[in-house]
Motif scaffolding. Structure first.
Motif, short mmCIF file in Angstrom:
data_model
loop_
_atom_site.label_atom_id
_atom_site.label_comp_id
_atom_site.label_asym_id
_atom_site.label_seq_id
_atom_site.Cartn_x
_atom_site.Cartn_y
_atom_site.Cartn_z
N MET A 172 36.37 1.33 28.85
CA MET A 172 36.60 -0.01 28.27
C MET A 172 35.44 -0.92 28.64
SD MET A 172 38.64 -1.12 26.21
CE MET A 172 39.82 -2.30 25.77
N ILE B 9 26.47 -6.60 20.50
CA ILE B 9 26.58 -6.62 19.05
C ILE B 9 27.04 -7.99 18.59
CG2 ILE B 9 27.87 -5.70 17.11
CD1 ILE B 9 27.89 -3.03 18.61
N ARG B 10 27.96 -8.55 19.33
CA ARG B 10 28.47 -9.84 18.95
C ARG B 10 27.37 -10.87 18.89
NH1 ARG B 10 33.91 -11.71 18.75
NH2 ARG B 10 34.81 -9.67 18.75
N GLU C 110 32.33 -0.31 26.61
CA GLU C 110 32.59 -0.80 25.26
C GLU C 110 32.40 -2.29 25.22
OE1 GLU C 110 36.09 1.58 23.61
OE2 GLU C 110 36.12 -0.34 22.56
N MET C 111 32.90 -2.95 26.26
CA MET C 111 32.81 -4.40 26.31
C MET C 111 31.36 -4.82 26.26
SD MET C 111 35.56 -6.10 28.87
CE MET C 111 34.52 -7.30 29.61
N ASP D 199 29.70 -4.12 22.92
CA ASP D 199 30.26 -5.03 21.93
C ASP D 199 29.75 -6.43 22.13
OD1 ASP D 199 33.43 -3.34 21.66
OD2 ASP D 199 31.58 -3.21 20.49
N ALA D 200 29.55 -6.81 23.38
CA ALA D 200 29.04 -8.16 23.64
C ALA D 200 27.65 -8.29 23.04
CB ALA D 200 29.00 -8.43 25.14
N GLY E 275 35.00 -9.51 12.35
CA GLY E 275 34.38 -10.38 13.34
C GLY E 275 35.45 -11.25 13.96
N HIS F 183 32.05 -6.60 12.89
CA HIS F 183 32.99 -5.66 13.49
C HIS F 183 34.35 -5.74 12.79
CE1 HIS F 183 36.14 -5.38 16.71
NE2 HIS F 183 35.57 -4.22 16.84
N PHE F 184 34.84 -4.61 12.31
CA PHE F 184 36.11 -4.57 11.59
C PHE F 184 37.22 -4.03 12.47
CE2 PHE F 184 35.08 -3.97 6.82
CZ PHE F 184 34.38 -5.14 6.84
N ALA F 185 38.43 -4.51 12.25
CA ALA F 185 39.58 -3.89 12.92
C ALA F 185 40.78 -4.08 12.02
CB ALA F 185 39.82 -4.52 14.29
N CYS F 186 41.67 -3.11 12.01
CA CYS F 186 42.84 -3.25 11.18
C CYS F 186 44.01 -2.61 11.89
CB CYS F 186 42.60 -2.55 9.84
SG CYS F 186 44.07 -2.49 8.85
#
Lengths: 255, 456
Positions: A1, A11-12, A4-5, A8-9, A50, A30-33
């Motif tokens: 995790m 990328i953000r 990933e954080m 992702d930070a 996002g 970034h997509f999430a569903c």
């Protein structure tokens, strides 16, 4: 995790960098569903692009009021609720757009004299809201098992003043550009004067809904100034982007 | 949609189970369901899940003028909405009773208990105060809306940050979030509602009823309390008659529950603050579990748009040029122009249809094509597709066919139409003898307005 954080930070931080129409460099956020997260609606989906997040719930096919029933197909209703305040005219117009898109895709003739209700709730708005609503609606319809002839997705592009295309813009990138007077007094100095601040953002924002079978255009909603060649470019870029979105749909449904 | 009625056997089953101290989801009598609190990226946004009941809360602020009798206090506004996705029975217009009851209870719990310091919301006394607006949306209804809503409201209020304002003498400066860190609201205490459902005329009670249990309950007792064991609001509905010691027992249970819930809230707020400070990821994207089969995430996806320009040029080259249907406006007289051509009249043979000129007066005249029938003009003879909008002087609009002679006249009398509903048709215009056609009635209101403007 943790790792990933970190990634992702990073990328953000690069969210929504623009690109020239020539160079490859546009990107979707970034997509999430998540599907089936609500217990009462027949189908529900939460779609995140996002920081923009929309929750959709679908009821249907269900009983319909006699005044609204159509004898040979299902009555499709879309309700969009903003997060703050009462729904206004902008919401009504978006509801119309989404409804027209859904009607083109949903096989209403299989369920005559019924109603299919799609309820959308804006959970957070950080740009590309209409596209996110379309995506959430599609995933919720799939989760509800409503028969459709194709899936659909929404893609937003923003055009900079110099013609740069940005896909899936953030709310900062979406603001249609304007001059901001930050000086004092009423002197109408021109844009060259340092007291004017150029709030540079988009010259035009275009949202397209594309279907999954042949990536044809189902709905388009645009705001701002653009030429017809720019329109075709944005459409082509949206079609390229929709491929990724449909791949995301497929992978998320395959789980 | 109508609510599905609860069958008798289900009702009996639930009541029998409650009599035997059993609940369908396996909880004990005084157990709460799992509470889950997640925050969004903006300040003041949170989603609270009480079991399956889900409520979204958002706090926003605005600078407004204060109320006249409270010039130094800020304004608090609460709004709970039962979204249509929460339950099929929640249609606009159908849920008014429940909605009013919940909103009123929420207001009493949060506003009358003075949990927010409204004096601190004042910027310039008598002129500018902060209006704090709390919007709650019920996303899924699985019972006990009021508890979930009160938790969402207080969490959102604690999470919210308002822009910083500084007052120096007469000058008021409002700082954007980029200039100065936004400031939290000053909250004295956190009132939380706890619901007790009563069955069999008060014999059995359950804490935190779910949707099925709510359907079969006799009455509901809601106690809003804070962690200092102060009762903020108490409401008993449903007509159950409770004994004094029952109410006291409930308040003791509520005290224990509120303490637990408050601890949970504070921990969640602290976690979120820590994540934000450390620069980690926060927001709803994080609260979607990774391992769940119904959830899926995709990282930022680059799109190759290098061939976009070529594709676009291809399409434009292959496309047919747009047809020459673009009509140019034709100026007939100052104040009248024509764009485009109309379509043939589709009304057919209509008699006795009249229209009242409700804009008052003989100044303006409206011509109806149907009326012309009576004067022997046959609409069917009019084969021409063209129509001309013609503004005659100040007096009115008229439609003529293109081959009709256009007579310009400023005379008002000739265009007067007498409105008498009994009489058969109105006087036809004496100016033109040729047949007239008219556009569909939907155009009429537009014409009338145009006339008014032109006349003025």
């Amino acid at each position: 995790m943790e790792e990933e954080m970190h990634t992702d930070a990073k990328i953000r931080a690069e969210i929504g960098t623009g690109c020239s129409p020539r160079g490859p460099g546009c990107s979707l956020r970034h997509f999430a569903c998540e599907q089936n997260l609500l217990s009462r609606p027949d189908g529900s989906a939460s779609f995140l692009q996002g920081d923009t997040s929309v929750l959709a719930g679908v009821y249907g096919p269900a009983e319909v009021k006699v005044s609204k029933e159509i004898f040979n197909k299902a009555t499709l209703e879309v309700i969009l609720r903003p997060k703050i305040g009462l729904p206004g005219v902008a919401e009504k117009s978006r509801e119309r757009l989404i409804r027209n898109t859904c009607e083109a895709v949903v096989l209403g003739t299989l369920h005559p004299r019924t109603s299919i209700t799609v309820v959308l709730q804006v959970v957070s708005d950080a740009g590309s809201l209409l596209a996110c609503c379309l995506n959430a609606a599609c995933m919720a319809l799939v989760d509800a098992g409503v028969p459709m002839r194709a899936l659909f997705c929404g893609v937003t592009c923003a055009l900079d003043s110099d013609g740069t295309l940005v896909l899936d813009p953030t709310s900062k990138q979406e603001k249609v550009s304007t001059w901001l007077w930050k000086g004092r007094g009423l002197e109408a100095k021109g844009p060259e004067s340092p007291q004017w601040d150029w709030l540079q953002e988009a010259r035009a924002v275009l949202t397209f809904a594309l279907d999954s079978v042949e990536r044809k255009l189902l709905m388009s909603s645009t705001k701002g100034l653009y030429s017809d060649s720019e329109l075709q470019q944005c459409l082509a870029a949206a079609q390229a982007a929709s491929q990724h979105v449909f791949r995301f749909y497929r992978e998320s449904l395959q789980r | 949609m109508k609510e599905t009625p609860l069958s008798n056997c289900e009702r009996r089953f639930l009541l029998r189970a409650i009599e035997e101290k059993k609940r369908l989801d396996g909880r004990q009598t005084y157990d709460y369901r799992n509470i889950r609190i997640s925050f969004g990226t903006d300040y003041g946004c949170c989603i609270v899940e009480l079991g399956k009941t889900r409520v979204l809360g958002q706090v926003s602020c605005e600078l407004v003028s204060p109320k006249l009798n409270r010039a130094t206090e800020g304004i608090l506004f609460f709004n709970l909405e039962l979204s249509q996705m929460a339950a099929p029975a929640f249609e606009p217009g159908r849920q008014s009773d429940l909605l009013v009851k919940l909103n009123r209870l929420l207001e009493r719990c949060l506003r009358n208990s003075k949990c927010i310091d409204t004096e601190s919301l004042c910027v310039v006394a008598g002129e500018k105060v902060w209006q704090i607006r709390v919007d709650l949306h019920l996303l899924n209804h699985d019972g006990n809306i009021i508890d979930a809503a009160s938790i969402a409201a207080i969490v959102a209020l604690c999470h919210f940050r308002r822009p910083d304002v500084s007052v120096q003498g007469d000058e008021v400066t409002l700082y954007t979030p980029e200039e100065r860190d936004p400031v939290p609201l000053s909250i004295h205490h956190m009132p939380i509602c706890v619901s007790f459902a009563f069955f069999q005329q008060g014999t059995y009670l359950l804490v935190d009823p779910n949707e099925r249990e709510e359907r079969v309950m006799d009455g509901l007792l809601v106690i809003a309390m804070n962690k200092h064991r102060e009762i903020c609001t108490i409401q008993s509905s449903g007509g159950i008659m409770l004994l004094k010691d029952q109410v006291l027992r409930c308040s003791k249970i509520a005290g224990v529950k509120v303490a637990e819930i408050t601890e949970l809230i504070l921990k969640a707020l602290e976690n979120d603050q820590k994540v934000r400070k450390e620069g980690g990821k926060f927001g709803f994207a994080e609260s979607i579990a990774n391992q769940r089969i119904t959830a899926f995430k995709m990282e930022k996806a680059p799109i190759d748009t290098s061939d976009v320009e070529e594709k676009a040029e291809e399409i434009i080259a292959e496309a047919e040029p747009p047809s020459e249907v673009v009509s140019t406006p034709v100026l007939w007289t100052p104040g009248t122009a024509q764009i485009g051509e109309g379509v043939e009249n589709s009304w057919g043979d209509l008699e006795d249809s009249e229209k009242e000129d409700d804009e008052g007066g003989g100044d303006e005249a409206i011509i109806l094509d149907s009326i012309k029938m009576d004067t022997g003009v046959e609409v069917s003879d009019i084969g021409s597709q063209e129509m001309v909008f013609h503004h005659v002087g100040q007096a009115g609009l008229e439609l003529l066919t293109s081959d009709a002679p256009i007579i310009l006249s400023d005379s008002e009398e000739e265009e007067m139409i007498i409105l008498e509903p009994d009489k058969n048709p109105k006087k036809i215009r004496t100016q033109t003898t040729s047949a007239k056609q008219e556009k569909a009635p939907s155009k009429k209101p537009v014409k009338r307005r145009k006339k008014k403007r032109a006349a003025n």
